[in-house]
Design a protein around this motif. Structure first.
Motif, PDB file in Angstrom:
ATOM      1  N   ARG A 344       0.821  -1.212   0.000  1.00 12.67           N
ATOM      2  CA  ARG A 344       0.000   0.000   0.000  1.00 12.67           C
ATOM      3  C   ARG A 344       0.854   1.261   0.000  1.00 12.67           C
ATOM      4  O   ARG A 344       0.333   2.357  -0.234  1.00 12.67           O
ATOM      5  CB  ARG A 344      -0.910  -0.020   1.234  1.00 12.67           C
ATOM      6  N   ASP A 345       2.145   1.124   0.252  1.00 13.98           N
ATOM      7  CA  ASP A 345       3.046   2.276   0.193  1.00 13.98           C
ATOM      8  C   ASP A 345       3.483   2.595  -1.238  1.00 13.98           C
ATOM      9  O   ASP A 345       4.416   3.380  -1.435  1.00 13.98           O
ATOM     10  CB  ASP A 345       4.268   2.042   1.076  1.00 13.98           C
ATOM     11  N   ARG A 346       2.837   1.945  -2.243  1.00 15.98           N
ATOM     12  CA  ARG A 346       3.032   2.210  -3.676  1.00 15.98           C
ATOM     13  C   ARG A 346       4.343   1.639  -4.209  1.00 15.98           C
ATOM     14  O   ARG A 346       4.686   1.882  -5.359  1.00 15.98           O
ATOM     15  CB  ARG A 346       2.964   3.707  -3.998  1.00 15.98           C
ATOM     16  N   MET A 347       5.076   0.894  -3.418  1.00 14.14           N
ATOM     17  CA  MET A 347       6.362   0.371  -3.830  1.00 14.14           C
ATOM     18  C   MET A 347       6.255  -1.118  -4.167  1.00 14.14           C
ATOM     19  O   MET A 347       5.418  -1.840  -3.630  1.00 14.14           O
ATOM     20  CB  MET A 347       7.399   0.561  -2.726  1.00 14.14           C
ATOM     21  N   ILE A 348       7.152  -1.551  -5.078  1.00 15.35           N
ATOM     22  CA  ILE A 348       7.319  -2.963  -5.415  1.00 15.35           C
ATOM     23  C   ILE A 348       8.766  -3.327  -5.110  1.00 15.35           C
ATOM     24  O   ILE A 348       9.689  -2.743  -5.692  1.00 15.35           O
ATOM     25  CB  ILE A 348       6.995  -3.246  -6.893  1.00 15.35           C
ATOM     26  N   HIS A 349       8.969  -4.268  -4.193  1.00 15.03           N
ATOM     27  CA  HIS A 349      10.296  -4.700  -3.788  1.00 15.03           C
ATOM     28  C   HIS A 349      10.569  -6.098  -4.339  1.00 15.03           C
ATOM     29  O   HIS A 349       9.674  -6.956  -4.335  1.00 15.03           O
ATOM     30  CB  HIS A 349      10.440  -4.703  -2.268  1.00 15.03           C
ATOM     31  N   HIS A 350      11.796  -6.298  -4.789  1.00 18.82           N
ATOM     32  CA  HIS A 350      12.231  -7.589  -5.335  1.00 18.82           C
ATOM     33  C   HIS A 350      13.364  -8.113  -4.449  1.00 18.82           C
ATOM     34  O   HIS A 350      14.390  -7.436  -4.279  1.00 18.82           O
ATOM     35  CB  HIS A 350      12.702  -7.433  -6.781  1.00 18.82           C
ATOM     36  N   ASN A 365       8.790   1.575  -8.733  1.00 19.32           N
ATOM     37  CA  ASN A 365       7.722   2.474  -8.327  1.00 19.32           C
ATOM     38  C   ASN A 365       7.146   3.142  -9.569  1.00 19.32           C
ATOM     39  O   ASN A 365       7.814   3.971 -10.189  1.00 19.32           O
ATOM     40  CB  ASN A 365       8.232   3.537  -7.351  1.00 19.32           C
ATOM     41  N   GLY A 366       5.933   2.757  -9.933  1.00 23.00           N
ATOM     42  CA  GLY A 366       5.266   3.397 -11.055  1.00 23.00           C
ATOM     43  C   GLY A 366       3.814   3.695 -10.773  1.00 23.00           C
ATOM     44  O   GLY A 366       3.107   4.169 -11.663  1.00 23.00           O
ATOM     45  N   HIS A 367       3.370   3.424  -9.549  1.00 19.56           N
ATOM     46  CA  HIS A 367       1.971   3.640  -9.185  1.00 19.56           C
ATOM     47  C   HIS A 367       1.871   4.757  -8.150  1.00 19.56           C
ATOM     48  O   HIS A 367       2.773   4.946  -7.329  1.00 19.56           O
ATOM     49  CB  HIS A 367       1.351   2.359  -8.624  1.00 19.56           C
ATOM     50  N   ARG A 368       0.765   5.456  -8.208  1.00 18.49           N
ATOM     51  CA  ARG A 368       0.501   6.528  -7.253  1.00 18.49           C
ATOM     52  C   ARG A 368      -0.341   6.072  -6.071  1.00 18.49           C
ATOM     53  O   ARG A 368      -0.520   6.831  -5.122  1.00 18.49           O
ATOM     54  CB  ARG A 368      -0.213   7.686  -7.951  1.00 18.49           C
ATOM     55  N   GLN A 369      -0.906   4.874  -6.169  1.00 16.12           N
ATOM     56  CA  GLN A 369      -1.694   4.335  -5.068  1.00 16.12           C
ATOM     57  C   GLN A 369      -1.292   2.880  -4.846  1.00 16.12           C
ATOM     58  O   GLN A 369      -0.301   2.413  -5.409  1.00 16.12           O
ATOM     59  CB  GLN A 369      -3.198   4.465  -5.353  1.00 16.12           C
ATOM     60  N   GLU A 370      -2.071   2.170  -4.047  1.00 17.74           N
ATOM     61  CA  GLU A 370      -1.701   0.832  -3.605  1.00 17.74           C
ATOM     62  C   GLU A 370      -1.531  -0.133  -4.781  1.00 17.74           C
ATOM     63  O   GLU A 370      -2.304  -0.119  -5.735  1.00 17.74           O
ATOM     64  CB  GLU A 370      -2.777   0.295  -2.661  1.00 17.74           C
ATOM     65  N   GLY A 400      -2.590  -1.392 -10.028  1.00 17.27           N
ATOM     66  CA  GLY A 400      -2.723  -0.563  -8.844  1.00 17.27           C
ATOM     67  C   GLY A 400      -4.100   0.035  -8.695  1.00 17.27           C
ATOM     68  O   GLY A 400      -4.938  -0.018  -9.604  1.00 17.27           O
ATOM     69  N   ASN A 401      -4.304   0.625  -7.539  1.00 18.14           N
ATOM     70  CA  ASN A 401      -5.550   1.311  -7.257  1.00 18.14           C
ATOM     71  C   ASN A 401      -5.659   2.642  -7.991  1.00 18.14           C
ATOM     72  O   ASN A 401      -6.706   3.289  -7.940  1.00 18.14           O
ATOM     73  CB  ASN A 401      -5.680   1.538  -5.741  1.00 18.14           C
ATOM     74  N   ASP A 402      -4.601   3.062  -8.672  1.00 18.01           N
ATOM     75  CA  ASP A 402      -4.636   4.274  -9.487  1.00 18.01           C
ATOM     76  C   ASP A 402      -5.127   3.984 -10.900  1.00 18.01           C
ATOM     77  O   ASP A 402      -4.965   4.835 -11.790  1.00 18.01           O
ATOM     78  CB  ASP A 402      -3.259   4.917  -9.534  1.00 18.01           C
ATOM     79  N   ASN A 403      -5.682   2.805 -11.136  1.00 13.65           N
ATOM     80  CA  ASN A 403      -6.272   2.391 -12.430  1.00 13.65           C
ATOM     81  C   ASN A 403      -5.215   2.181 -13.510  1.00 13.65           C
ATOM     82  O   ASN A 403      -5.553   2.206 -14.690  1.00 13.65           O
ATOM     83  CB  ASN A 403      -7.299   3.421 -12.931  1.00 13.65           C
ATOM     84  N   LYS A 404      -3.973   1.967 -13.140  1.00 13.71           N
ATOM     85  CA  LYS A 404      -2.889   1.805 -14.106  1.00 13.71           C
ATOM     86  C   LYS A 404      -2.333   0.383 -14.039  1.00 13.71           C
ATOM     87  O   LYS A 404      -2.398  -0.291 -13.009  1.00 13.71           O
ATOM     88  CB  LYS A 404      -1.761   2.813 -13.833  1.00 13.71           C
ATOM     89  N   VAL A 405      -1.766  -0.033 -15.182  1.00 15.13           N
ATOM     90  CA  VAL A 405      -1.064  -1.312 -15.293  1.00 15.13           C
ATOM     91  C   VAL A 405       0.327  -1.026 -15.828  1.00 15.13           C
ATOM     92  O   VAL A 405       0.472  -0.385 -16.879  1.00 15.13           O
ATOM     93  CB  VAL A 405      -1.799  -2.297 -16.226  1.00 15.13           C
ATOM     94  N   CYS A 406       1.348  -1.474 -15.113  1.00 12.39           N
ATOM     95  CA  CYS A 406       2.736  -1.248 -15.508  1.00 12.39           C
ATOM     96  C   CYS A 406       3.375  -2.574 -15.899  1.00 12.39           C
ATOM     97  O   CYS A 406       3.121  -3.614 -15.275  1.00 12.39           O
ATOM     98  CB  CYS A 406       3.537  -0.601 -14.375  1.00 12.39           C
ATOM     99  N   ILE A 407       4.209  -2.528 -16.917  1.00 12.23           N
ATOM    100  CA  ILE A 407       4.982  -3.680 -17.375  1.00 12.23           C
ATOM    101  C   ILE A 407       6.451  -3.375 -17.112  1.00 12.23           C
ATOM    102  O   ILE A 407       6.985  -2.369 -17.589  1.00 12.23           O
ATOM    103  CB  ILE A 407       4.736  -3.969 -18.872  1.00 12.23           C
ATOM    104  N   TRP A 408       7.093  -4.263 -16.356  1.00  9.25           N
ATOM    105  CA  TRP A 408       8.487  -4.077 -15.947  1.00  9.25           C
ATOM    106  C   TRP A 408       9.353  -5.151 -16.574  1.00  9.25           C
ATOM    107  O   TRP A 408       8.953  -6.304 -16.680  1.00  9.25           O
ATOM    108  CB  TRP A 408       8.622  -4.137 -14.422  1.00  9.25           C
TER     109      TRP A 408
END
Length: 610
Positions: A344-350, A365-370, A400-408
């Motif tokens: 929920r802190d908007r981060m993705i850790h590997h 980090n590419g999302h503004r919400q959870e 994410g909860n910001d309605n976005k989908v990110c591809i990494w």
């Protein structure tokens, strides 16, 4: 008073009323009252006098109220006409009848009429029923509106040379014989029809030959899906939270479920239940669980941001990260030894679970919400080996909860896009990252200040939170995403060039997506809906996007979904605190089991040589 009325009944009554008025002088006024509102009558007095009217309704004539008068009231005549109704300026009309919403119990903001764009999922649907309905409609149309035979062309009158007029002979001008029966051409056609063995004259079928041909035509057998679950398990304290992931099925046929502060394991082949951990002593609750692709390691995320890795074979704790995130961990995804966690802190850790260190090896980090959805594109993501995967370190999709989908792309390669950016897609960069964790990013993305914001693509088409993510195991690089309540759409993306391949309006909230291993079909679970059909499990045929079956039974939103390692069974969990097991897909052949479930791949053609 005249002498004729003195001794009558009415004269005595008038004298009595006059005596009472002399004892109690009063002031009479001209009365006006609103007949819409009822006026109570005195007990024992069947008539309503002007005094009662003036007592119950205030006077409306100021002039008449200024002076006093002792004039006795007139006796009401039984046959007297009713006085003219004068409503005056104090009449207040009743508006309750004009309130249509209250009168007819209408609902505000009701669902609009469904259109082609606003598709509604039927509550009960399956492929055999739809195929039978389509066949019946075709036959009915053939019987009710058959094709008309081709009409012969209009005869052309031959051109003749004019002749001289002659005297008419005595012959009949009108013929009363039927031309159809006596016509040689018609008789010849009837003879030819009788020579045809398929003629309707020899048919014993009650339908036309065209309909019989349609009924006898070969058709592909539609797959029949059982509409009832074969097993239902109670799951007390199963949270009804859209952003959590509390159910997962391992490659060793063990189901892991997070219930409250505990994690339970259910072994499928013997139905044995065991408790893996209990976090009540630290006042924490489970927010996500995820099995490694091959093995018995289970990752557990909590509301306080802790991350645990357990060995389910020995029920022992292998790794513990007490400060993995600053807030709850709602999604987890494995890629061999690499564990990705979204919070929920908007981060993705590997994190590399082979290293004893507590710090992540990479951050995204590419999302503004959870971050509520994570899924790797590697070929063993669902517990089986597939030839269409992207390798052990493929692409990572995050929703994410910001309605976005990110591809990494964490492999460090740079892939130039093959399509121009559009309003639905943002194109980022993917650089080689060899620095230590904590280095800053120079991409200038909206997530500036993060450790790593270099996404490959970002999709903006959804208008609600995206939790449902699923990579196609049959076609490389195809990703299916599902939106929440305000979106209700499933979209397919080509992650090689960032193009959207298609979309489907399901009519209800999309909670989960998963691909079938035995057929090119997609399973989706749903929640809130704009129609009567909700909380259903739908199976879609791709790429035709036809519904194969719709399964119902849950009383709340179907928030959790997992598939068995053999790909034949799916398990769903909902806020009604039940787990339901469905036989959704057919069994695979022995060759498919060897190629997908064994150590050898489908691409190993050497084993096919005798």
């Amino acid at each position: 008073m005249s002498g004729g009325l003195k001794n009558t009944f009415f004269g005595k009554r008038l004298r009595g009323v006059g005596a009472q008025e002399d004892q109690e002088p009063r002031t009479t006024t001209k009365t006006r009252f609103n007949p819409v509102f009822p006026i109570a009558t005195a007990v024992g007095n069947p008539f309503l006098t002007s005094e009662a009217a003036s007592a119950s309704t205030p006077s409306l004539d100021a002039a008449s109220s200024s002076g006093s008068s002792s004039v006795a009231p007139e006796s009401p005549a039984p046959d007297a006409p009713s006085p003219k109704k004068d409503y005056g300026d104090r009449f207040i009309p009743s508006r309750s009848e004009d309130d249509l919403i209250t009168s007819y119990h209408l609902k505000d903001n009701g669902p609009a009429t469904p259109t082609k764009k606003n598709r509604i999922i039927p509550s009960e649907s399956d492929a055999p029923k739809e195929q039978s309905n389509a066949l019946f409609a075709t036959v009915l149309h053939t019987e009710m509106a058959p094709e008309l035979p081709s009409r012969p062309s209009s005869p052309v009158r031959p051109v003749t040379t004019p002749t001289a007029p002659t005297t008419p002979t005595r012959r009949k001008l009108y013929s009363f014989n039927s031309p159809t029966k006596t016509s040689p051409q018609r008789a010849l056609e009837r003879g030819r029809a009788l020579d045809d063995p398929t003629s309707s004259a020899y048919s014993l079928s009650p339908v036309r030959p065209q309909s019989s041909k349609i009924l006898r035509s070969p058709r592909r057998d539609a797959r029949n899906v059982c509409k009832t679950p074969y097993r239902v398990l109670d799951a007390p304290e199963l949270a009804e939270d859209f952003y959590l992931n509390l159910v997962d099925w391992s490659s060793t046929n063990v189901l892991g479920v997070g219930l409250g502060s505990c994690v339970y394991l259910w072994t499928a082949h013997n139905a044995q239940v065991s408790k893996l951990c209990d976090l009540s002593n630290v006042s924490d609750q489970i927010s996500s669980v995820s099995w490694v692709q091959k093995g018995s390691l289970l990752a557990v995320g909590t509301f306080s941001g802790r991350l645990y890795i357990y060995d389910a074979a020995t029920l022992q704790l292998s790794r513990q990260y007490t400060q993995a995130h600053s807030q709850r961990i709602g999604s987890l995804a494995w890629n061999s030894h690499l564990l990705s966690s979204g919070s929920r802190d908007r981060m993705i850790h590997h994190r590399d679970v082979r290293e004893p260190g507590l710090d992540p090896v990479q951050r995204s980090n590419g999302h503004r919400q959870e971050v509520c959805g994570l899924k790797w594109s590697n070929g063993v993501d669902n517990g089986y080996a597939s030839s269409s995967g992207s390798g052990p370190a493929g692409l990572l999709a995050s929703g994410g909860n910001d309605n976005k989908v990110c591809i990494w792309d964490l492999r460090g390669s740079k892939r130039p896009p093959t399509t121009a950016p559009s309003t639905h897609v943002s194109i980022g960069t993917s650089r080689a990252r060899t620095g230590a964790p904590g280095g800053t990013s120079a991409s200038g993305d909206e997530g500036a200040g993060a450790n790593d914001s270099n996404y490959l693509f970002k999709f903006h088409a959804h208008t609600a939170a995206v939790k449902a993510l699923a990579w196609d195991p049959h076609v490389s690089g195809v990703l299916a995403t599902g939106g929440g309540t305000q979106d209700k759409n499933i979209r397919w993306w080509n992650c090689s060039n960032g193009a959207m391949l298609g979309e489907l309006d399901t009519g209800s909230q999309v909670c989960n997506l998963i691909w079938s291993l035995t057929s090119h079909e997609l399973v989706s679970t749903h929640g809130y809906s704009s129609s009567h059909a909700q909380n259903q499990i739908c199976i879609w045929k791709y790429p035709s996007l036809e519904m194969v079956a719709s399964l119902t039974g849950h009383m709340n939103r179907v928030l959790y979904l997992a598939m068995s390692p053999d790909g034949e069974t799916i398990v769903t969990g909902a806020g009604d605190e039940t787990l339901r097991f469905w036989n959704a897909f057919p069994k695979r052949s022995e060759s498919e089991r060897e190629g997908l479930g064994g150590e050898r791949s489908r691409l190993d053609y050497a084993r096919l040589i005798r």
